[in-house]
Design a protein around this motif. Structure first.
Motif, mmCIF file in Angstrom:
data_model
loop_
_atom_site.group_PDB
_atom_site.id
_atom_site.type_symbol
_atom_site.label_atom_id
_atom_site.label_comp_id
_atom_site.label_asym_id
_atom_site.label_seq_id
_atom_site.Cartn_x
_atom_site.Cartn_y
_atom_site.Cartn_z
ATOM 1 N N ARG A 18 58.201 9.410 42.068
ATOM 2 C CA ARG A 18 57.016 10.295 42.464
ATOM 3 C C ARG A 18 56.937 10.192 43.862
ATOM 4 O O ARG A 18 57.200 8.976 44.714
ATOM 5 C CB ARG A 18 55.842 9.439 41.746
ATOM 6 C CG ARG A 18 56.147 9.635 40.338
ATOM 7 C CD ARG A 18 54.659 9.146 39.805
ATOM 8 N NE ARG A 18 54.919 9.339 38.201
ATOM 9 C CZ ARG A 18 53.862 8.973 37.341
ATOM 10 N NH1 ARG A 18 52.586 8.833 37.776
ATOM 11 N NH2 ARG A 18 54.120 9.040 36.088
ATOM 12 N N PRO A 19 56.300 11.106 44.668
ATOM 13 C CA PRO A 19 56.025 11.083 46.143
ATOM 14 C C PRO A 19 54.815 10.023 46.286
ATOM 15 O O PRO A 19 54.084 9.863 45.715
ATOM 16 C CB PRO A 19 55.772 12.489 46.500
ATOM 17 C CG PRO A 19 55.214 13.030 45.064
ATOM 18 C CD PRO A 19 55.988 12.452 44.171
ATOM 19 N N ASP A 27 51.644 5.735 45.168
ATOM 20 C CA ASP A 27 52.318 6.670 44.462
ATOM 21 C C ASP A 27 51.418 7.848 43.859
ATOM 22 O O ASP A 27 50.263 7.466 43.422
ATOM 23 C CB ASP A 27 53.072 6.212 43.254
ATOM 24 C CG ASP A 27 54.403 5.335 43.744
ATOM 25 O OD1 ASP A 27 54.760 5.550 45.067
ATOM 26 O OD2 ASP A 27 54.733 4.543 42.988
ATOM 27 N N MET A 28 51.604 9.105 44.011
ATOM 28 C CA MET A 28 51.065 9.924 43.291
ATOM 29 C C MET A 28 50.938 10.199 41.794
ATOM 30 O O MET A 28 52.216 9.755 41.099
ATOM 31 C CB MET A 28 51.076 11.539 44.203
ATOM 32 C CG MET A 28 51.065 11.214 45.618
ATOM 33 S SD MET A 28 51.092 12.761 46.453
ATOM 34 C CE MET A 28 49.678 13.660 46.481
ATOM 35 N N GLU A 29 49.940 10.656 40.936
ATOM 36 C CA GLU A 29 50.103 11.133 39.678
ATOM 37 C C GLU A 29 50.534 12.437 39.584
ATOM 38 O O GLU A 29 50.306 13.473 40.265
ATOM 39 C CB GLU A 29 48.641 10.576 38.869
ATOM 40 C CG GLU A 29 47.961 9.434 39.445
ATOM 41 C CD GLU A 29 48.597 8.334 38.496
ATOM 42 O OE1 GLU A 29 49.461 8.735 37.522
ATOM 43 O OE2 GLU A 29 48.246 7.023 38.819
ATOM 44 N N ILE A 30 51.167 12.419 38.153
ATOM 45 C CA ILE A 30 51.433 13.822 37.839
ATOM 46 C C ILE A 30 50.041 14.613 37.125
ATOM 47 O O ILE A 30 49.447 13.917 36.595
ATOM 48 C CB ILE A 30 52.449 14.011 36.699
ATOM 49 C CG1 ILE A 30 53.748 13.245 37.128
ATOM 50 C CG2 ILE A 30 52.679 15.280 36.078
ATOM 51 C CD1 ILE A 30 54.833 13.319 36.163
ATOM 52 N N TRP A 31 49.749 15.768 37.510
ATOM 53 C CA TRP A 31 48.507 16.322 37.131
ATOM 54 C C TRP A 31 48.741 17.844 36.655
ATOM 55 O O TRP A 31 49.480 18.650 37.500
ATOM 56 C CB TRP A 31 47.658 16.361 38.498
ATOM 57 C CG TRP A 31 46.259 17.009 38.225
ATOM 58 C CD1 TRP A 31 45.134 16.447 37.586
ATOM 59 C CD2 TRP A 31 45.718 18.138 38.775
ATOM 60 N NE1 TRP A 31 44.199 17.195 37.624
ATOM 61 C CE2 TRP A 31 44.435 18.149 38.371
ATOM 62 C CE3 TRP A 31 46.286 19.209 39.456
ATOM 63 C CZ2 TRP A 31 43.680 19.434 38.638
ATOM 64 C CZ3 TRP A 31 45.562 20.440 39.789
ATOM 65 C CH2 TRP A 31 44.205 20.317 39.277
ATOM 66 N N PRO A 47 52.866 24.746 36.693
ATOM 67 C CA PRO A 47 52.020 24.133 35.794
ATOM 68 C C PRO A 47 51.720 22.665 36.059
ATOM 69 O O PRO A 47 50.703 22.285 35.383
ATOM 70 C CB PRO A 47 53.023 23.932 34.561
ATOM 71 C CG PRO A 47 54.372 23.925 35.227
ATOM 72 C CD PRO A 47 54.195 24.898 36.428
ATOM 73 N N TYR A 48 52.280 21.838 37.073
ATOM 74 C CA TYR A 48 51.912 20.568 37.226
ATOM 75 C C TYR A 48 52.284 20.326 38.671
ATOM 76 O O TYR A 48 53.062 21.005 39.427
ATOM 77 C CB TYR A 48 53.015 19.618 36.381
ATOM 78 C CG TYR A 48 52.885 19.621 35.048
ATOM 79 C CD1 TYR A 48 51.993 18.857 34.476
ATOM 80 C CD2 TYR A 48 53.881 20.413 34.369
ATOM 81 C CE1 TYR A 48 51.800 18.970 32.876
ATOM 82 C CE2 TYR A 48 53.584 20.639 33.032
ATOM 83 C CZ TYR A 48 52.605 19.791 32.322
ATOM 84 O OH TYR A 48 52.682 19.883 30.911
ATOM 85 N N LEU A 49 51.390 19.377 39.234
ATOM 86 C CA LEU A 49 51.407 19.005 40.720
ATOM 87 C C LEU A 49 51.376 17.539 40.610
ATOM 88 O O LEU A 49 50.898 16.676 39.715
ATOM 89 C CB LEU A 49 50.126 19.632 41.418
ATOM 90 C CG LEU A 49 50.190 21.127 41.766
ATOM 91 C CD1 LEU A 49 48.713 21.105 42.386
ATOM 92 C CD2 LEU A 49 51.204 21.460 42.727
ATOM 93 N N PHE A 50 51.907 16.720 41.741
ATOM 94 C CA PHE A 50 51.486 15.557 42.142
ATOM 95 C C PHE A 50 50.215 15.481 42.894
ATOM 96 O O PHE A 50 50.070 16.023 43.994
ATOM 97 C CB PHE A 50 52.727 14.764 42.782
ATOM 98 C CG PHE A 50 54.028 14.590 42.239
ATOM 99 C CD1 PHE A 50 54.039 13.766 41.437
ATOM 100 C CD2 PHE A 50 55.111 15.388 42.568
ATOM 101 C CE1 PHE A 50 55.309 13.666 40.478
ATOM 102 C CE2 PHE A 50 56.336 15.405 41.856
ATOM 103 C CZ PHE A 50 56.508 14.503 40.926
ATOM 104 N N VAL A 51 49.227 14.487 42.225
ATOM 105 C CA VAL A 51 48.128 14.463 43.073
ATOM 106 C C VAL A 51 47.508 12.862 43.036
ATOM 107 O O VAL A 51 48.240 12.089 42.583
ATOM 108 C CB VAL A 51 46.768 14.906 42.049
ATOM 109 C CG1 VAL A 51 45.395 14.768 42.642
ATOM 110 C CG2 VAL A 51 47.375 16.313 41.843
ATOM 111 N N CYS A 52 47.269 12.639 44.341
ATOM 112 C CA CYS A 52 46.619 11.278 44.719
ATOM 113 C C CYS A 52 45.282 11.076 44.291
ATOM 114 O O CYS A 52 44.272 11.773 44.319
ATOM 115 C CB CYS A 52 46.780 11.044 46.283
ATOM 116 S SG CYS A 52 46.025 9.272 46.573
#
Length: 225
Positions: A18-19, A27-31, A47-52
């Motif tokens: 995870r970035p 670490d960012m969450e899968i959203w 369909p998904y992003l990494f989000v802080c």
């Protein structure tokens, strides 16, 4: 061009490191992207992003003051990362809970796995029941609230293909609370009548042959008041 399914895209994200958020280095969450357009109306494109979702992230904390002081709005931003390019952007949020419902947690993944397996098993059962014309078993899957919606929708469709006139009454009295399923049930009732050359008596609602002149249940002459 290779087209990835949503499940394949998620599997690829889960497999990679995870970035980290560029502002707080957490670490960012899968959203999961909600079913709505964004910005120019074209959506995020994935369909998904990494989000802080770090509540102490400077981007998030300072965003409330920035939007409130500059624009008079109650809003802030969270940093997001596109998984394919590692490009960072910001997305607006309008409450501390904004977007938290789409975080892909271990519980969410476990529930998705359960639904996926239940759907696979349900379709397997439906295929056997359809081949053997066992409409009663198909009906049981249709009314079973524990079954995934896709299984119940397919069961509703199958009832039109293999259901007997005896199935019309339980189908007519059934309501799933799902518009797609209920619509398909109505279509299947019509199909059962069409296949069996039957209809509902306009006076007593019992099933009779379309060519009948007198209802065998209530004795009314059809077409007469």
């Amino acid at each position: 061009m290779v087209i990835e399914t949503k499940e394949q895209f998620l599997e690829k994200m889960l497999a990679r490191k995870r970035p980290q958020c560029p502002a707080c280095h957490q670490d960012m969450e899968i959203w999961e992207i909600p079913p709505m357009t964004f910005s120019d109306g074209l959506g995020w494109g994935v369909p998904y992003l990494f989000v802080c979702f770090n509540e102490e992230c400077p981007t998030y904390k300072q965003g409330w003051d920035h939007f409130g002081g500059s624009y008079g709005h109650t809003a802030s931003c969270r940093n997001v990362c596109y998984p394919d390019s590692d490009t960072f952007e910001c997305m607006p949020v309008f409450s501390p809970q904004g977007g938290t419902g789409q975080i892909v947690t271990e519980d969410v993944l476990a529930e998705e796995d359960r639904i996926r397996e239940a759907t696979k098993q349900g379709f397997y059962l439906l295929a056997g029941f359809y081949t053997e014309k066992r409409w009663i078993e198909v009906l049981r899957l249709l009314v079973d609230v524990a079954q995934p919606a896709r299984v119940r929708l397919k069961a509703a469709e199958m009832m039109g293909d293999i259901g007997d006139p005896e199935a019309v009454e339980p189908l007519r009295n059934f309501t799933s609370g799902n518009n797609a399923i209920d619509t398909k049930v109505g279509q299947s009732i019509d199909k059962i009548h069409e296949r069996n050359f039957t209809m509902d008596c306009p006076y007593c609602a019992e099933i009779i042959k379309k060519r009948a002149k007198v209802c065998k249940h209530c004795g009314k002459e059809l077409g007469q008041s």
